[in-house]
Design an enzyme around this catalytic site. Structure first.
Site, PDB file in Angstrom:
ATOM      1  N   ALA A 184       0.700  -1.340  -0.089  1.00  0.00           N
ATOM      2  CA  ALA A 184      -0.103  -0.024   0.103  1.00  0.00           C
ATOM      3  C   ALA A 184       0.798   1.264  -0.098  1.00  0.00           C
ATOM      4  O   ALA A 184       0.244   2.322   0.203  1.00  0.00           O
ATOM      5  CB  ALA A 184      -0.909  -0.095   1.119  1.00  0.00           C
ATOM      6  N   ASN A 185       2.126   1.203  -0.271  1.00  0.00           N
ATOM      7  CA  ASN A 185       2.782   2.372   0.001  1.00  0.00           C
ATOM      8  C   ASN A 185       3.242   3.015  -1.163  1.00  0.00           C
ATOM      9  O   ASN A 185       3.470   4.226  -1.444  1.00  0.00           O
ATOM     10  CB  ASN A 185       4.462   1.915   0.471  1.00  0.00           C
ATOM     11  CG  ASN A 185       5.021   1.038  -0.139  1.00  0.00           C
ATOM     12  OD1 ASN A 185       4.809  -0.324   0.054  1.00  0.00           O
ATOM     13  ND2 ASN A 185       6.049   1.365  -1.208  1.00  0.00           N
ATOM     14  N   SER A 204      -3.212 -10.328 -13.189  1.00  0.00           N
ATOM     15  CA  SER A 204      -2.793  -9.524 -14.482  1.00  0.00           C
ATOM     16  C   SER A 204      -3.227 -10.326 -15.707  1.00  0.00           C
ATOM     17  O   SER A 204      -3.438 -11.481 -15.596  1.00  0.00           O
ATOM     18  CB  SER A 204      -1.320  -9.298 -14.380  1.00  0.00           C
ATOM     19  OG  SER A 204      -0.732  -9.028 -15.542  1.00  0.00           O
ATOM     20  N   GLY A 259       1.904   3.378  -5.871  1.00  0.00           N
ATOM     21  CA  GLY A 259       1.056   2.578  -7.137  1.00  0.00           C
ATOM     22  C   GLY A 259      -0.518   2.176  -6.682  1.00  0.00           C
ATOM     23  O   GLY A 259      -1.154   2.979  -6.270  1.00  0.00           O
ATOM     24  N   TYR A 310       6.982 -14.188 -14.318  1.00  0.00           N
ATOM     25  CA  TYR A 310       5.979 -13.453 -13.883  1.00  0.00           C
ATOM     26  C   TYR A 310       4.590 -13.963 -14.386  1.00  0.00           C
ATOM     27  O   TYR A 310       3.694 -14.138 -13.539  1.00  0.00           O
ATOM     28  CB  TYR A 310       6.239 -12.145 -14.543  1.00  0.00           C
ATOM     29  CG  TYR A 310       5.161 -10.766 -14.231  1.00  0.00           C
ATOM     30  CD1 TYR A 310       4.898 -10.360 -12.949  1.00  0.00           C
ATOM     31  CD2 TYR A 310       4.136 -10.639 -15.134  1.00  0.00           C
ATOM     32  CE1 TYR A 310       4.125  -9.823 -12.581  1.00  0.00           C
ATOM     33  CE2 TYR A 310       3.050  -9.743 -14.820  1.00  0.00           C
ATOM     34  CZ  TYR A 310       3.061  -9.071 -13.567  1.00  0.00           C
ATOM     35  OH  TYR A 310       2.045  -8.029 -13.269  1.00  0.00           O
ATOM     36  N   GLY A 323      -1.702   0.028  -4.989  1.00  0.00           N
ATOM     37  CA  GLY A 323      -2.012   0.051  -3.391  1.00  0.00           C
ATOM     38  C   GLY A 323      -2.359   1.163  -2.699  1.00  0.00           C
ATOM     39  O   GLY A 323      -3.083   1.508  -1.905  1.00  0.00           O
TER      40      GLY A 323
END
Length: 296
Positions: free
Chosen positions: A22-23, A141, A25, A167, A27
């Site tokens: 959450a820090n 994604s 982008g 990924y 989030g």
């Protein structure tokens, strides 16, 4: 159908959300919108200092706790901290992730992308599930479509490493996990719902960390092609807050090949719906993480 926006989030007063990553982008945007709707939000961040900067904008309804999904000890410490403060969580949003990084290992020896994007969130959900009252939202994604699950070499110990296929495997694992979680919750007649989302092509710093020429090209093109982080967060916010979302639903943007737009119900690949692979991945994930969750 009228386009759904963050202004349509129902009042979230009295509800508690945990948002990983959450820090920055998606989030951070998810956290801002939830806090604006009255929610109490726990910012689960590896970089606490960056999390505190986000929290400083939002007042007393948010708090920052350290969580490094690439370290299972950190996951356990995070959950123990919530338990010690008697936190009840209405919604867990499994948002954090890494994308197309060079071959690296987590603290527990997992390949970094499957370890962070899937196994870390699997362990977090398993350890936190008894405190969750409403739903689990997992961010996948559109790149899940290139993914293949190799149950014999999930951590790229024997294959030649390919960062993009790694990924894709991790994002396919997110979908398999979310769908299997819903099947197991339904089988136990649990009121908790599992949802999965993808943000389309959003302009965040996630794309810039692959340390390749392609990453540099994405750094130049993403601000032009990609939608804003606030728009990219909408599928997560929709799945996390709208009362009538369907259990096991997959939500993403509604325009331009699901690269941008407002949230709608979307379809995932045939591989994401393979129940045998999902069950076997679940069992392997339990073993690797040293946890049990809704075991059969």
């Amino acid at each position: 159908m009228v386009a759904w926006t963050a202004q349509d989030i129902p009042d979230q007063t009295g509800r508690t959300f945990v948002v990983t990553g959450a820090n920055s982008g998606l989030g951070a945007e998810t956290t801002r919108a939830l806090a604006a709707a009255g929610a109490r939000v726990v910012l689960a961040c590896r970089d606490v200092a960056k999390g505190e900067k986000v929290a400083a904008e939002l007042g007393d309804g948010v708090q920052v706790r350290r969580l490094d999904l690439a370290d299972l000890d950190s996951v356990r410490e995070f959950v123990d901290g919530l338990a010690a403060s008697h936190e009840v969580v209405d919604v867990l949003i499994n948002n954090a992730g890494v994308m197309a990084v060079p071959l690296r290992r987590t603290a527990d020896g997992f390949e970094m992308q499957i370890g962070t994007n899937h196994l870390g969130h699997f362990a977090l959900t398993a350890l936190l599930l008894g405190r969750i009252t409403d739903r689990v939202v997992t961010v996948s994604s559109a790149m899940h479509r290139i993914g293949r699950i190799d149950l014999d070499d999930l951590n790229w110990e024997h294959r030649r490493y390919d960062r993009w296929l790694a990924y894709g495997q991790s994002k396919l694992a997110n979908l398999l996990f979310a769908y299997e979680l819903q099947r197991r919750l339904t089988g136990r007649e649990s009121p908790v719902r599992s949802l999965v989302v993808h943000p389309g092509y959003s302009s965040t710093n996630l794309q810039f960390r692959s340390e390749t020429l392609y990453g540099k090209l994405m750094e130049l093109s993403t601000p032009i092609i990609g939608q804003s982080p606030a728009m990219g967060a909408l599928p997560s916010l929709y799945a996390a807050t709208v009362p009538g979302v369907e259990p096991g639903g997959f939500y993403g943007p509604d325009s331009f090949f699901e690269m941008r737009g407002h949230p709608k119900r979307v379809q995932s690949s045939a591989r994401s719906k393979d129940e045998d692979v999902a069950s076997r991945l679940w069992t392997l994930s339990e073993k690797l993480c040293g946890v049990e969750m809704l075991s059969e």
